[in-house]
Design an enzyme around this catalytic site. Structure first.
Site, mmCIF file in Angstrom:
data_model
loop_
_atom_site.group_PDB
_atom_site.id
_atom_site.type_symbol
_atom_site.label_atom_id
_atom_site.label_comp_id
_atom_site.label_asym_id
_atom_site.label_seq_id
_atom_site.Cartn_x
_atom_site.Cartn_y
_atom_site.Cartn_z
ATOM 1 N N ASN A 66 43.274 -48.389 0.432
ATOM 2 C CA ASN A 66 42.267 -49.370 0.849
ATOM 3 C C ASN A 66 41.204 -49.683 -0.211
ATOM 4 O O ASN A 66 40.560 -50.719 -0.130
ATOM 5 C CB ASN A 66 41.627 -48.970 2.190
ATOM 6 C CG ASN A 66 40.842 -47.687 2.100
ATOM 7 O OD1 ASN A 66 41.056 -46.887 1.206
ATOM 8 N ND2 ASN A 66 39.934 -47.483 3.032
ATOM 9 N N GLU A 126 38.384 -36.231 0.545
ATOM 10 C CA GLU A 126 37.665 -37.237 1.341
ATOM 11 C C GLU A 126 38.699 -37.828 2.287
ATOM 12 O O GLU A 126 39.564 -38.603 1.883
ATOM 13 C CB GLU A 126 37.060 -38.317 0.432
ATOM 14 C CG GLU A 126 36.179 -37.786 -0.696
ATOM 15 C CD GLU A 126 34.896 -37.105 -0.215
ATOM 16 O OE1 GLU A 126 34.529 -37.267 0.964
ATOM 17 O OE2 GLU A 126 34.269 -36.389 -1.024
ATOM 18 N N CYS A 156 37.476 -45.973 5.823
ATOM 19 C CA CYS A 156 37.229 -44.670 6.436
ATOM 20 C C CYS A 156 35.913 -44.697 7.188
ATOM 21 O O CYS A 156 35.737 -44.008 8.189
ATOM 22 C CB CYS A 156 37.209 -43.578 5.375
ATOM 23 S SG CYS A 156 35.997 -43.846 4.084
HETATM 24 P P1 NAP Z 1 47.423 -41.508 2.892
HETATM 25 O O1 NAP Z 1 48.664 -41.964 3.536
HETATM 26 O O2 NAP Z 1 46.908 -40.157 3.234
HETATM 27 O O3 NAP Z 1 47.655 -41.612 1.302
HETATM 28 C C1 NAP Z 1 46.703 -41.152 0.376
HETATM 29 C C2 NAP Z 1 47.403 -40.709 -0.889
HETATM 30 O O4 NAP Z 1 48.209 -39.568 -0.613
HETATM 31 C C3 NAP Z 1 48.352 -41.759 -1.446
HETATM 32 O O5 NAP Z 1 48.260 -41.738 -2.844
HETATM 33 C C4 NAP Z 1 49.709 -41.269 -0.969
HETATM 34 O O6 NAP Z 1 50.787 -41.724 -1.764
HETATM 35 C C5 NAP Z 1 49.534 -39.781 -1.099
HETATM 36 N N1 NAP Z 1 50.489 -38.969 -0.343
HETATM 37 C C6 NAP Z 1 51.297 -39.335 0.681
HETATM 38 N N2 NAP Z 1 52.057 -38.296 1.076
HETATM 39 C C7 NAP Z 1 51.723 -37.249 0.294
HETATM 40 C C8 NAP Z 1 52.146 -35.897 0.215
HETATM 41 N N3 NAP Z 1 53.081 -35.399 1.032
HETATM 42 N N4 NAP Z 1 51.588 -35.098 -0.708
HETATM 43 C C9 NAP Z 1 50.631 -35.563 -1.530
HETATM 44 N N5 NAP Z 1 50.198 -36.842 -1.502
HETATM 45 C C10 NAP Z 1 50.728 -37.672 -0.599
HETATM 46 O O7 NAP Z 1 46.218 -42.528 3.178
HETATM 47 P P2 NAP Z 1 46.242 -44.110 3.202
HETATM 48 O O8 NAP Z 1 47.047 -44.592 4.368
HETATM 49 O O9 NAP Z 1 46.565 -44.649 1.852
HETATM 50 O O10 NAP Z 1 44.675 -44.411 3.483
HETATM 51 C C11 NAP Z 1 44.121 -44.443 4.759
HETATM 52 C C12 NAP Z 1 43.486 -43.134 5.127
HETATM 53 O O11 NAP Z 1 42.575 -42.721 4.113
HETATM 54 C C13 NAP Z 1 42.641 -43.214 6.394
HETATM 55 O O12 NAP Z 1 42.842 -42.054 7.142
HETATM 56 C C14 NAP Z 1 41.218 -43.284 5.867
HETATM 57 O O13 NAP Z 1 40.252 -42.864 6.798
HETATM 58 C C15 NAP Z 1 41.307 -42.397 4.687
HETATM 59 N N6 NAP Z 1 40.259 -42.682 3.695
HETATM 60 C C16 NAP Z 1 39.248 -41.779 3.546
HETATM 61 C C17 NAP Z 1 38.221 -42.044 2.653
HETATM 62 C C18 NAP Z 1 37.063 -41.087 2.462
HETATM 63 O O14 NAP Z 1 36.388 -41.207 1.441
HETATM 64 N N7 NAP Z 1 36.804 -40.180 3.376
HETATM 65 C C19 NAP Z 1 38.244 -43.211 1.899
HETATM 66 C C20 NAP Z 1 39.295 -44.106 2.081
HETATM 67 C C21 NAP Z 1 40.304 -43.829 2.983
HETATM 68 P P3 NAP Z 1 51.779 -42.874 -1.221
HETATM 69 O O15 NAP Z 1 50.953 -44.105 -1.115
HETATM 70 O O16 NAP Z 1 52.820 -42.916 -2.249
HETATM 71 O O17 NAP Z 1 52.292 -42.414 0.124
HETATM 72 O O1 G3H Z 2 37.526 -46.279 3.181
HETATM 73 C C1 G3H Z 2 36.691 -45.514 2.796
HETATM 74 C C2 G3H Z 2 35.711 -45.875 1.791
HETATM 75 O O2 G3H Z 2 35.206 -44.737 1.141
HETATM 76 C C3 G3H Z 2 34.615 -46.660 2.465
HETATM 77 O O3 G3H Z 2 33.795 -47.248 1.556
HETATM 78 O O4 G3H Z 2 31.934 -47.723 3.164
HETATM 79 O O5 G3H Z 2 32.002 -48.786 0.917
HETATM 80 O O6 G3H Z 2 33.628 -49.472 2.668
HETATM 81 P P1 G3H Z 2 32.797 -48.363 2.099
#
Ligand code: NAP
Ligand code: G3H
Length: 493
Positions: A165, A260, A294
């Site tokens: 994202n 995160e 997030c």
């Molecule tokens: P995701 O599916 O967890 O993917 C994140 C990263 O992990 C990607 O680079 C992904 O690669 C990789 N990954 C996938 N499977 C893995 C494994 N088995 N081992 C190691 N790495 C692996 O997350 P997303 O769908 O891209 O993003 C959405 C999520 O991120 C939401 O839950 C959101 O709340 C969270 N988020 C949190 C923050 C924060 O700062 N707290 C910020 C932004 C987003 P691939 O793409 O190749 O699968």
């Molecule tokens: O998706 C998670 C990002 O850390 C959120 O950043 O609050 O600036 O949209 P933002």
């Protein structure tokens, strides 16, 4: 048109970056993405092999031994130069973000510029890293001539893994502090968003980072993720993503981590709140980038006495949102892929079957879900607990703010939350009672500005982000104790 980024691709095919060289994977395997909004093919990326991952780590480990000796001001020059390159190529990179992850153009441009600002700020913050001097005689019975020099030293090789994202910004928020701290990086881009992450990584390469200081690999996380996170040359994991991060944390023994993860940020609206302000923040918080943040508002906890009035204001504002194509700068656009749209739909339908009420007509066209407000959500529904990561906003009515806090604290996540009230005492009391990294008072949850502390409690994370805190998370403390001869100390005084 020529661009500094020309070497990172040939036509639509994008490369790995290992030891300063852009190259195709020897696997011969590639992955071609699709736009979220109409499914047309976007870019082709490499599926790296384990041997290539080994080479990326070996190169990073070797380069780090020199990089940690490069004077801080020279490291800062590289990071500032990367910021300049990002600004000079803002439209080129924003177009990639728009196509890969469906973010509207205005937000995609803002993501790139925000990343450039973050790099500049982090470079300056890195220059201000301070140590500490402890004197022995501040402890009972200890002599004055024992001194302890405390400093921060790099961890080594940082694995930088981000989500789809913010593919440019959340990669930059790892690479810039890693480099200022004297580390090198292996970046693994999110598969959908990989080219945006490659642009970001390449900006540091073209800014003069020596070969091996920044490396980039791509490939499905489900296939290469375990190998990357358990690699013996990995000294730190900086991971942003969803619940998969919990598994990563279990697998990576004794490695410093900056995690995160997901959020279920609740908005608690008290009976004395400015309801227009609350509705405005809730709607922008819930629906910007189609709820794929997030920090999106993912649950409203409305105190009964003001619930009707608040909800009608929320619905009115939600109706006014623009929905459609990211090139038209619509606020709500298609979510990342079919699986994400199906999941959000399943949460909404589960709630409806269990008695929740849709306050707007449910509409979906392929991956485009129209903004939906769901009232009368209760704890029997998955929508009360899970993050839809889509433009679906659940509202739960609660007796009073105490009940609101009690529910918020039962959620597995603890990223952020927000409280709307005109009473400062109430604001502080409620904020102190909610288990989350940050509570916003009279404002929507948000990560920025990027020098603020950003972190999750509970299943939302480990360690903190934000220029200064990211550098701290990517360094370890080291102390040198100097035992001065007593006379020498006396002379010095
Ligand atoms: P995701 O599916 O967890 O993917 C994140 C990263 O992990 C990607 O680079 C992904 O690669 C990789 N990954 C996938 N499977 C893995 C494994 N088995 N081992 C190691 N790495 C692996 O997350 P997303 O769908 O891209 O993003 C959405 C999520 O991120 C939401 O839950 C959101 O709340 C969270 N988020 C949190 C923050 C924060 O700062 N707290 C910020 C932004 C987003 P691939 O793409 O190749 O699968
Ligand atoms: O998706 C998670 C990002 O850390 C959120 O950043 O609050 O600036 O949209 P933002």
């Amino acid at each position: 048109m020529s661009s500094v980024f020309s070497p990172i691709h040939e036509g639509n095919t994008y490369f790995l970056l290992i030891h300063g060289k852009f190259l195709r994977s020897e696997s011969g395997k590639t992955i071609t993405g699709q736009t979220p909004f109409d499914g047309t093919p976007t870019y082709t990326i490499q599926a790296a092999t384990k041997e290539e991952i080994d080479r990326a780590y070996e190169s990073a480990a070797q380069a780090q031994r020199e990089w940690r000796r490069v004077p801080l001001w020279k490291r800062a020059e590289v990071v500032h130069k990367a910021a300049t390159i990002l600004r000079e190529h803002v439209d080129e990179i924003a177009t990639v973000i728009l196509r890969e992850v469906g973010k509207n153009r205005k937000s995609a441009v803002s993501e790139v510029l925000r990343t450039a600002d973050l790099c500049d700020y982090t470079a300056e913050e890195g220059l201000r890293m301070e140590g500490q001097l402890l004197v022995g005689d501040s402890y009972p019975g200890q002599p004055r001539n024992k001194l302890c020099l405390v400093q921060r030293v790099p961890l080594g090789v940082v694995l930088a893994q981000g989500p789809f994202n913010y593919p440019c910004n959340l990669t930059g928020s790892k690479v810039a502090p890693a480099l200022m701290a004297g580390n090198s990086c292996v970046v693994k881009g999110p598969t959908q968003g990989a080219v945006s992450a490659l642009y970001l990584t390449a900006a540091f390469h073209f800014a003069g980072a020596p070969p091996g200081v920044v490396n980039f690999v791509s490939g499905r996380g489900s296939e290469i993720g375990d190998y990357l996170v358990q690699h013996p040359l990995c000294n730190c994991i900086s991971f942003t993503g969803g619940n998969i991060g919990l598994e990563v944390a279990k697998k990576a023994h004794m490695i410093p981590m900056q995690m995160e993860l997901g959020g279920k940020d609740a908005a608690i609206v008290c009976d004395d709140a400015d309801l227009d302000l609350a509705a405005k923040c809730i709607v922008s918080g819930a629906f910007s980038y189609s709820g794929q943040r997030c920090t999106a508002v993912k649950l409203v906890l409305a105190v009964e006495s003001i619930a009707e009035e608040l909800i009608s204001k929320v619905v009115e504002r939600t109706r006014a949102l623009t929905v459609g194509h990211p090139e038209d700068n619509c606020e709500v656009t298609a979510v990342i892929n079919k699986a994400a749209a199906d999941y959000a739909e399943s949460l909404a339908m589960d709630a409806k079957e269990k008695g929740a009420k849709f306050l707007l007509e449910y509409r979906r066209e392929a991956n485009l879900i129209y903004p939906l407000v769901v009232d009368h959500v209760n704890e029997s529904m998955k929508l009360a607990w899970e993050e839809p990561f889509a433009p679906v906003l659940p509202i739960m009515r609660v007796k009073d703010e105490k009940a609101a806090v009690a529910f918020a604290n039962r959620l597995r996540y603890g990223l952020q939350g927000c409280v709307f009230t005109r009473d400062v005492n109430r604001a502080i009391s409620l904020s102190s009672s909610i288990t989350a990294g940050t509570i916003q008072v009279n404002g929507a949850p948000a990560r920025g500005p990027d020098h603020f502390l950003f972190l999750g409690h509970k299943d939302s994370g480990i360690n903190a982000q934000g220029a200064k805190w990211s550098i701290e998370a990517m360094t370890k403390l080291k102390s040198i104790v100097i035992n001065l001869p007593e006379e020498a100390y006396m002379v010095a005084n």
